[in-house]
Design a protein around this motif. Structure first.
Motif, PDB file in Angstrom:
ATOM      1  N   ALA A  25      14.762  -1.182  16.355  1.00 54.40           N
ATOM      2  CA  ALA A  25      13.808  -1.490  15.285  1.00 54.40           C
ATOM      3  C   ALA A  25      14.006  -0.556  14.095  1.00 54.40           C
ATOM      4  O   ALA A  25      13.924  -0.984  12.937  1.00 54.40           O
ATOM      5  CB  ALA A  25      12.381  -1.386  15.810  1.00 54.40           C
ATOM      6  N   VAL A  26      14.284   0.701  14.351  1.00 53.05           N
ATOM      7  CA  VAL A  26      14.504   1.648  13.255  1.00 53.05           C
ATOM      8  C   VAL A  26      15.789   1.313  12.514  1.00 53.05           C
ATOM      9  O   VAL A  26      15.837   1.353  11.278  1.00 53.05           O
ATOM     10  CB  VAL A  26      14.529   3.098  13.784  1.00 53.05           C
ATOM     11  CG1 VAL A  26      15.042   4.061  12.728  1.00 53.05           C
ATOM     12  CG2 VAL A  26      13.153   3.513  14.260  1.00 53.05           C
ATOM     13  N   LYS A  27      16.832   0.948  13.234  1.00 58.20           N
ATOM     14  CA  LYS A  27      18.103   0.621  12.589  1.00 58.20           C
ATOM     15  C   LYS A  27      18.012  -0.654  11.760  1.00 58.20           C
ATOM     16  O   LYS A  27      18.691  -0.789  10.747  1.00 58.20           O
ATOM     17  CB  LYS A  27      19.211   0.480  13.639  1.00 58.20           C
ATOM     18  CG  LYS A  27      19.686   1.812  14.158  1.00 58.20           C
ATOM     19  CD  LYS A  27      20.873   1.644  15.064  1.00 58.20           C
ATOM     20  CE  LYS A  27      21.362   3.006  15.533  1.00 58.20           C
ATOM     21  NZ  LYS A  27      22.546   2.888  16.373  1.00 58.20           N
ATOM     22  N   LYS A  28      17.164  -1.594  12.168  1.00 59.66           N
ATOM     23  CA  LYS A  28      17.008  -2.835  11.415  1.00 59.66           C
ATOM     24  C   LYS A  28      16.095  -2.663  10.208  1.00 59.66           C
ATOM     25  O   LYS A  28      15.952  -3.568   9.414  1.00 59.66           O
ATOM     26  CB  LYS A  28      16.457  -3.941  12.316  1.00 59.66           C
ATOM     27  CG  LYS A  28      17.492  -4.474  13.273  1.00 59.66           C
ATOM     28  CD  LYS A  28      16.993  -5.679  14.000  1.00 59.66           C
ATOM     29  CE  LYS A  28      18.082  -6.237  14.896  1.00 59.66           C
ATOM     30  NZ  LYS A  28      17.662  -7.470  15.531  1.00 59.66           N
ATOM     31  N   GLY A  29      15.446  -1.505  10.083  1.00 61.15           N
ATOM     32  CA  GLY A  29      14.630  -1.228   8.915  1.00 61.15           C
ATOM     33  C   GLY A  29      13.194  -1.705   9.027  1.00 61.15           C
ATOM     34  O   GLY A  29      12.535  -1.915   8.013  1.00 61.15           O
ATOM     35  N   GLN A  30      12.704  -1.877  10.214  1.00 58.47           N
ATOM     36  CA  GLN A  30      11.346  -2.363  10.391  1.00 58.47           C
ATOM     37  C   GLN A  30      10.316  -1.370   9.852  1.00 58.47           C
ATOM     38  O   GLN A  30       9.266  -1.765   9.360  1.00 58.47           O
ATOM     39  CB  GLN A  30      11.073  -2.628  11.868  1.00 58.47           C
ATOM     40  CG  GLN A  30       9.694  -3.186  12.130  1.00 58.47           C
ATOM     41  CD  GLN A  30       9.498  -3.540  13.583  1.00 58.47           C
ATOM     42  OE1 GLN A  30      10.412  -3.433  14.391  1.00 58.47           O
ATOM     43  NE2 GLN A  30       8.307  -3.973  13.921  1.00 58.47           N
TER      44      GLN A  30
END
Length: 61
Positions: A25-30
């Protein structure tokens, strides 16, 4: 005693899966928020004014 080992293994698997989901989720920019920090200081004054108006109105009633 073997039940403790099974529960420990299951809890580690669940913890690792939640950690992996968080990293994805952090890598996808959520959790990226580029709009709110730029206007946060503009909204704080309005919220303070609105709260003071509400307390004045309730005191008159």
């Amino acid at each position: 005693m073997s039940v403790i080992y099974i529960l420990l293994a299951i809890s580690i698997i669940v913890a690792v899966s939640f950690f992996i989901a968080f990293i994805i989720a952090v890598k996808k920019g959520q959790y990226d928020d580029s709009y709110t920090p730029s206007v946060r200081m503009l909204f704080e004054d309005e919220l303070v004014k609105d709260n003071s108006k509400k307390t004045i109105l309730t005191k008159k009633d």
